[in-house]
Design an enzyme around this catalytic site. Structure first.
Site, PDB file in Angstrom:
ATOM      1  N   GLY A  53       0.845  -1.195   0.000  1.00 24.74           N
ATOM      2  CA  GLY A  53       0.000   0.000   0.000  1.00 24.74           C
ATOM      3  C   GLY A  53       0.873   1.234   0.000  1.00 24.74           C
ATOM      4  CB  CYS A  80       5.311  -3.904  -0.090  1.00 19.68           C
ATOM      5  SG  CYS A  80       6.088  -2.350  -0.458  1.00 19.68           S
ATOM      6  CE1 TYR A  81       1.374   1.043   5.757  1.00 20.20           C
ATOM      7  CE2 TYR A  81      -0.329  -0.657   5.604  1.00 20.20           C
ATOM      8  CZ  TYR A  81       0.177   0.484   6.199  1.00 20.20           C
ATOM      9  OH  TYR A  81      -0.497   1.074   7.237  1.00 20.20           O
ATOM     10  CG  HIS A 166       5.262  -5.698  -4.735  1.00 16.39           C
ATOM     11  ND1 HIS A 166       4.007  -5.524  -4.203  1.00 16.39           N
ATOM     12  CD2 HIS A 166       5.957  -4.585  -4.428  1.00 16.39           C
ATOM     13  CE1 HIS A 166       3.939  -4.352  -3.606  1.00 16.39           C
ATOM     14  NE2 HIS A 166       5.101  -3.753  -3.727  1.00 16.39           N
ATOM     15  CD  GLU A 168       2.342  -8.523  -5.265  1.00 14.50           C
ATOM     16  OE1 GLU A 168       3.202  -9.242  -4.719  1.00 14.50           O
ATOM     17  OE2 GLU A 168       2.065  -7.380  -4.856  1.00 14.50           O
ATOM     18  CG  ASP A 222     -17.752 -11.669 -19.216  1.00 17.19           C
ATOM     19  OD1 ASP A 222     -16.989 -12.624 -19.412  1.00 17.19           O
ATOM     20  OD2 ASP A 222     -17.400 -10.483 -19.287  1.00 17.19           O
ATOM     21  CE  LYS A 363     -13.928 -11.697 -21.245  1.00 17.37           C
ATOM     22  NZ  LYS A 363     -15.066 -10.754 -21.189  1.00 17.37           N
TER      23      LYS A 363
END
Ligand code: XMP
Length: 507
Positions: A53, A80-81, A166, A168, A222, A363
């Site tokens: 963050g 991180c944060y 990070h 991710e 969708d 998706k």
């Protein structure tokens, strides 16, 4: 089902943590950082992750989770944060440091569990201005970089970990392995998040609802998947409505009606409301105003249909997770980018309850479900198309000329991509048009015509995108056809902005 809950402290990458975890078949859910302890307990997590963050833990307005969440005795990973929150909470010290953005070399000091199998060092993606100066008692450093001495810390006894980088983002080498180590080894989560399981659970849940369902279908993957899931669950109590808003791709209205009739048994009605939509959009230039008008008009059409053919209790829509996040309705700290009409713009007077079975999905997950539900390949390989249609590909007011240009030019772009065997390799492809005009010369005569912008992008989930490096010969072919086949166009351009800082649609 085992579940990792990610508390969102406002990082632009928060949602990516969930994506990466789901990619190895464990369910992960993003919740706002200020979720109450009771609510979090109800989610029954197998492990918790604190996202990154933009804040600093020592600021008075820093986002801090409820205290009891630290004492849940569940495996916890701070990124991180989130890492700094852990340091701060357990008695360490965080200080302002030299900002570190981009890739740094992470040296592994201890490969016991979180960093197991990663190797001696990896490139890790950093994006921070604070760092852990002193780690809490009971923790040890398991990895460092040149600038961050405590880039990865662990209290193995408590199963609490903090990492300054990070894992991710794709730029962190072995990032997924680090997340896997946390989720599978430390938390012991089972890999039982499969789309087959999702279908069974969704159908089971939908089967329990009472009343009839009106499902707005657009012909896209969708809403088609939503219709098929509901049909599986409640059959006759479902009616699907397709609204022609006049903003569709060339000949799309006929193609969709045919596709539904030929392939599915669901109850399908097409309503032509194009005149009303286009009339309401006259003179409107602001993109958000256009979205709002279109969103309201959709609901108006559904409401009228419900009054005539009802009673209905539910309105079902194909809302996906990125729509929810970008519309800023996830209650997390992420800011509103665009109010996608079906999430951000529903009017207060709507008299139907909303059913959104795909609201937690990306998706690519929906595509997997479509395959299982035997949706025809032609449909599920079709590019995503925005709910407000060509109104967001036409910059400024939607006029009949710009509408025609956008329809025909987009068809040319799509056709040429298909011929080149590239259509399915790109995420979206279309031609946008605005009010800018440029001088051309046709048959020795000066001509003042519109400028068309071809946009072709690669993406995995629409949250980020890169412009596609199409071969010049292909672009030339598209350009020639567009200027030859559309009278009003003199110039064709190719957009080379990625997302961020641009977005996929121009409006
Ligand atoms: P942007 O332009 O925000 O688009 O980068 C991300 C993805 O969302 C689609 N999009 C929309 N879809 N209603 C929708 O249903 C909308 O208002 C809307 N705006 C953008 C866009 O086509 C891309 O796939």
């Amino acid at each position: 089902m085992d579940k990792i809950v990610v508390l969102d402290f406002g990082s632009q990458y928060s949602h990516l943590i969930c994506r990466r975890i789901r990619e190895f078949s464990v369910y992960a859910e993003l919740v706002p950082y200020n979720i109450s302890y009771e609510e979090l307990q109800k989610l029954n997590p197998t492990g918790i992750i604190f996202s990154g963050g933009p804040s600093s833990v020592y600021n008075s307005d820093a986002p801090i989770p409820e205290n009891k969440i630290f004492d849940m005795n569940l495996p916890l990973l701070g990124i991180c944060y989130g890492h700094q929150l852990i340091v701060n909470n357990y008695g360490g010290k965080v200080k302002r440091a030299n900002k570190e953005y981009g890739s740094s070399l992470l040296t592994i000091d201890d490969d016991a569990d979180l960093l197991n199998g990663i190797g001696e060092s990896v490139r890790a993606w950093m994006s921070h201005g604070d760092e852990a100066e002193q780690i809490p008692d009971g923790f040890k450093v398991i990895g460092h970089t040149e600038n961050a001495k405590a880039a990865a810390i662990a209290s193995e006894k408590k199963s609490i970990y903090g990492i300054q980088f990070h894992p991710e983002v794709v730029h962190t080498e072995q990032g997924t392995s680090i997340l896997k180590n946390f989720v599978l080894t430390v938390c012991g989560a089972k890999q039982d998040w499969t789309m087959k399981n999702f279908i069974d659970t969704a159908v089971e849940k939908i089967a329990k609802i009472e009343g009839n369902v009106l499902c707005g279908v657009s012909g896209g993957i969708d809403s088609t998947v939503v219709a098929l899931l509901i049909d599986k669950a409640i059959g006759d109590r479902l009616k699907c409505v397709f609204v022609n808003n006049g903003l569709l791709r060339l000949n799309e209205e006929e193609e969709i009606a045919k596709m539904f009739k030929d392939n599915f048994k669901v109850n399908f009605t097409a309503v032509d409301a194009s005149n009303v939509f286009l009339e309401k959009l006259k003179g409107i230039e602001d993109p958000e105003a256009k979205r709002k008008i279109i969103g309201e008009e959709f609901v108006q059409v559904f409401t009228e249909f419900a009054e005539e053919k009802g009673p209905f209790k539910w309105l079902a829509q194909g809302t996906l997770y990125p729509d929810v996040i970008e519309s800023g309705v996830s209650k997390g700290p992420a800011s509103v980018i665009k109010s996608h009409h079906n999430v951000g713009g529903l009017p207060d007077w709507l008299n139907l309850e909303i059913l959104e079975p795909l609201r937690d999905l990306y998706k690519d997950e929906v595509r997997k479900i479509a395959k299982i539900l035997k949706v025809p390949e032609k449909l599920f390989m079709r590019h995503p198309f925005p709910g407000p249609g060509l109104a967001v590909r036409i910059i400024g007011e939607v006029t009949p000329t710009k509408l025609e240009i956008s329809k025909v030019a987009s068809k040319i772009v799509e056709d040429e991509l298909i011929k080149a065997g590239l259509y399915q390799k790109v995420w979206q492809a279309y031609a946008a048009v605005g009010d800018d005009r440029a001088v051309g010369v046709v048959g020795d005569e000066r001509k003042y015509g519109n400028i068309v912008m071809i946009r072709v992008v690669d993406s995995i989930d629409a949250m980020t995108a890169d412009w596609t490096r199409l071969p010049h010969e292909l672009l030339e072919k598209m350009s020639n056809r567009i200027t030859n086949e559309i009278q009003d166009v003199t110039w064709v351009t190719y957009t080379i902005s990625s997302k961020p800082p641009a977005t996929i649609e121009p409006q």
